[in-house]
Structure formats: C-alpha cells, structure tokens
Design a protein around this motif. Structure first.
Motif, PDB file in Angstrom:
ATOM      1  N   PRO A 153       0.806  -1.223   0.000  1.00 27.07           N
ATOM      2  CA  PRO A 153       0.000   0.000   0.000  1.00 27.07           C
ATOM      3  C   PRO A 153       0.841   1.275   0.000  1.00 27.07           C
ATOM      4  CG  PRO A 153      -0.927  -1.580   1.537  1.00 27.07           C
ATOM      5  CD  PRO A 153       0.331  -2.185   1.019  1.00 27.07           C
ATOM      6  N   TYR A 154       1.867   1.308   0.795  1.00 30.26           N
ATOM      7  CA  TYR A 154       2.699   2.502   0.861  1.00 30.26           C
ATOM      8  C   TYR A 154       3.414   2.744  -0.468  1.00 30.26           C
ATOM      9  CZ  TYR A 154       6.623   5.546   2.114  1.00 30.26           C
ATOM     10  OH  TYR A 154       7.547   6.549   2.133  1.00 30.26           O
ATOM     11  N   ARG A 156       2.429   1.758  -3.384  1.00 26.82           N
ATOM     12  CA  ARG A 156       1.404   2.204  -4.337  1.00 26.82           C
ATOM     13  C   ARG A 156       1.109   3.678  -4.152  1.00 26.82           C
ATOM     14  NH1 ARG A 156      -1.659  -3.294  -5.231  1.00 26.82           N
ATOM     15  NH2 ARG A 156      -2.571  -2.520  -7.163  1.00 26.82           N
ATOM     16  N   LEU A 157       0.995   4.071  -2.906  1.00 28.28           N
ATOM     17  CA  LEU A 157       0.628   5.454  -2.630  1.00 28.28           C
ATOM     18  C   LEU A 157       1.702   6.430  -3.114  1.00 28.28           C
ATOM     19  CD1 LEU A 157      -1.510   7.262  -1.289  1.00 28.28           C
ATOM     20  CD2 LEU A 157      -0.212   7.083   0.846  1.00 28.28           C
TER      21      LEU A 157
END
Lengths: 202, 202
Positions: A153-154, A156-157
DNA sequence: GTGCAGTAATGCAAAAATGCAATAGTGTAA
DNA sequence: TTACACTATTGCATTTTTGCATTACTGCAC
C-alpha cells in the motif's frame, strides 16, 4: 545504454524507429491541422505502418506526445532502483521523475510538443491515462528498492502521488498565463506533497 | 435534498431513473456473464434506451459501477463548500470523500459491486478515468472555499491527490487477500498523504 | 545456409466511443 | 390550452480501440 540510440539488435532498433516515426508523424500532423482533425489512419499512412500496429505502440493518438510510454518502463524502474540507498522513497521517485521531465524538455521536439499541449488542453486528459506506465514503473522500482514489493500500500501510494504531481504540474503549466519552466512547476508540486498538502507558506 | 430520491420535476426524476436502470442492468449482466462479454448494446436493451443515450450518461460501461459520476458533481462540490470553515483544505476534501465512500458502501448494491470489482481488476483501470468528475467537483468546491479559484495550483494539487488516495485505496482493497473495510484502507491512504508520504511508522 | 522459436506486423471483424443533426418530451409563461 | 424555449433522446456516420488469427521477419542454434 539507458536511452541510447544505438543498442541491441536490429529488432529493437526497428521498434524504436517505428515508434519514433509514429511520434514524428503525429506531432507534424497535429501541429498542421489540430489534433482532433487528424485520424490515426493518417498518422499511420505517414509513418508507413498499419493502424493496427499503431495500437501496439500507443494506447491513443494523444499518447504520442508524452514522454512516458511503454518502452520507458524498464528504464524508469531501473533508475528508481539505482538511486542512492539512503534516499527515502519519495525522494527517490521525485528525483527520477524530475530528471525524466527535464530530459523531455531538453529534447529537440519539446518546443513543438509544448506548443501543442498548451494549445489543446484535451490532449492531456486522454494522454495522461498513459501515465499508467509511469505508475507501474515507479511501483516496480520502489517495490524492489524498499523490499516491500510493488503491491504494498505505501509503495502504491508514493508512486501514485508522484504521478499525480506530474499530472498536476503539466496542467498548471498548461494553464499558466505567463510562460514558466515546467520543471519549476513540478518541483513546487512535489514540495506541496512533502509538506503534507498544508497550505503553501508564502 | 442532497441525494434524495424525491426531487425537482419529472425531468430530473426520469434522468435518475434512466441512470439507475442502466446501472442496475449493467451490474446484473456483469455479474451474470462477466464484464468483458457484456456489450453496451445489451445493457441498453435491458434498460430500454438507445446505445447513444448510454454514452450521454457514462463514459464507459465500467463507469456504471462507480459512485462518482457526472450527476454527483454538484453534490460533491456543494459538500466541500459546506464543510466547517476552519477546516484545512485537505481535511475538508478528505471528509467529503470518505463520506462518499462510506455512503457507497452502505448502499444496497455495494455487495454485488464489490464482488465485481474484486473479481475483475480491469474494471478499475477503465472506470477510474471517471474519477475525473470527482476531481473537478473537488476543485470547484475547494476553489470557492479557499477563494483561490479552481485553477490555483494548490487547489489542483489537493484535489488531485485526494482522488489519487481513493484510487490507491480501491486498488489496495481490491488486491488484499483478507477482506478489509475499504473505508479503513482509504483512511490509511489519507494518513500517508498527511504525513507527507514519509515511510509508515508501524 | 537451414531450420526453428519467438515475436512484431497485419488484416479482419466486432465493439466502444464520439460528433452532428433531427426528433420528442418537459417546463413555463402568456 | 397553446406556444415556445430548453434539453434529453435518438439515429446515423465516423473514428477509435480491442481481440483473434495469420503472416512475416529477426535471432539463434545447428
């Protein structure tokens, strides 16, 4: 060997030539008659390939104007991996993206491309979808670099926001009254992100 | 009266019904036979409108699954304007976006939609282009709210990053092995943005 | 050089998407 | 109620985009 003109076998060289021929034809025709009145078919005729082939290289005719396309994937991902290891993820992608833009600006077709982009805002809307390639490349590079993997997630962000920064920068630059260096606008966008989007100081 | 079912004249009501009919038909057919094998024409037949009309409502068949579409523009912009004035721009848009997602999740079709989105990742790629509407609405609202106007670089940046947060959240949620509440994932994305994308604490 | 594997280019057909002009239904005011 | 303005819907033509099967060319081994 990163972006060199010489390289690999005949196959690669031909692909590069085809891609370049399509780009050149598109820019020329767009400039001449405006993007909307130019069809993919015409571009292909000029470049000497079939329309079907066009879509093997680009997702849309607008994409021909942008510096991030399928063929830059490996290169961008590699540059992210190659950044100094002590850099934080955002620093690393920021550096790579800023370099890429700077390089595009330095290219010999930038003037004409810039003219087109400024004159025809619709081009961005479509073409920016192409930034998906940039996103994937950044994720890939960052994923390996951080050991988190491209799906984290990180990761991707950070990748997505970096792409967004480019997106915003281009749009701001495009809409600006006075001519500004797009690199500067991009830099300001990244500053905003690093600030956590708190209102600008000033 | 923000999202009410009752409202205005026959005209508006009919439009809402048509849109809903298209949505419902799409979801049903997608679920039944998978999105790729359903054509716009079939959706239209089922909804009782012409294919041309379909594209007056949606930009693509994928868009029918997403909660932000043309008709939500005014509503979203209004909600941003209506946030407490002491809130910072990012706070305001965050609140609005999170509410919108929460509302979509609470809707009675969410289960089915979620199923589809998880099963067919390609849907997002296409459909997310629709987020352009969300972007515009946020810019519009923020522009007025801050007095900077919708074209201000800072306004653009905040709006675009907020949209990106949604985008990332949906993708993360979609790819997650264990079932998670998408609202939570979105919240984490916004936290990351507010941190300035520094690596997560943990 | 010949043969083979891999992959790029192409043709074709279908679907998606858009622009434009014509039609029809709604809101409204006399 | 009638007339008129507005805008949603539609049909049609064209362009864009994609999938699939076929052909052509490159790289490599023998």
């Amino acid at each position: 060997m990163t972006t060199a003109d010489e390289g690999a076998g005949l196959r690669e060289r031909k692909k590069r030539m085809t891609r370049q021929a399509l780009r050149t034809a598109a820019v020329r025709l767009f400039t001449e008659r405006g993007p909307t009145s130019v069809t993919v078919e015409e571009i292909c005729t000029e470049a000497g390939v079939s329309p079907r082939t066009f879509f093997n290289y680009f997702d849309s005719k607008e994409e021909t104007l942008l510096p991030f396309t399928r063929d830059t994937y490996e290169e961008v991902a590699g540059r992210v991996r190659a950044r100094p290891p002590q850099e934080e993820p955002l620093e690393a992608v920021r550096a790579v993206v800023e370099q890429s833009i700077a390089r595009a600006v330095a290219g010999d077709t930038w003037h004409q491309e810039a003219e087109l982009l400024r004159a025809h805002p619709q081009l961005l809307q479509r073409g920016m979808v192409a930034a998906r390639t940039l996103n994937l490349a950044l994720r890939d590079g960052l994923g390996e670099r951080t050991g988190r993997g491209a799906d984290d997630p990180y990761v991707r962000l950070v990748a997505a926001v970096a792409v967004t920064a480019v997106h915003v920068a281009v749009n701001v630059w495009q809409g600006a009254v006075e001519e500004r260096d797009i690199s500067l606008v991009l830099s300001e966008a990244f500053d905003g992100v690093e600030r956590g989007l708190t209102p600008p100081p000033e």
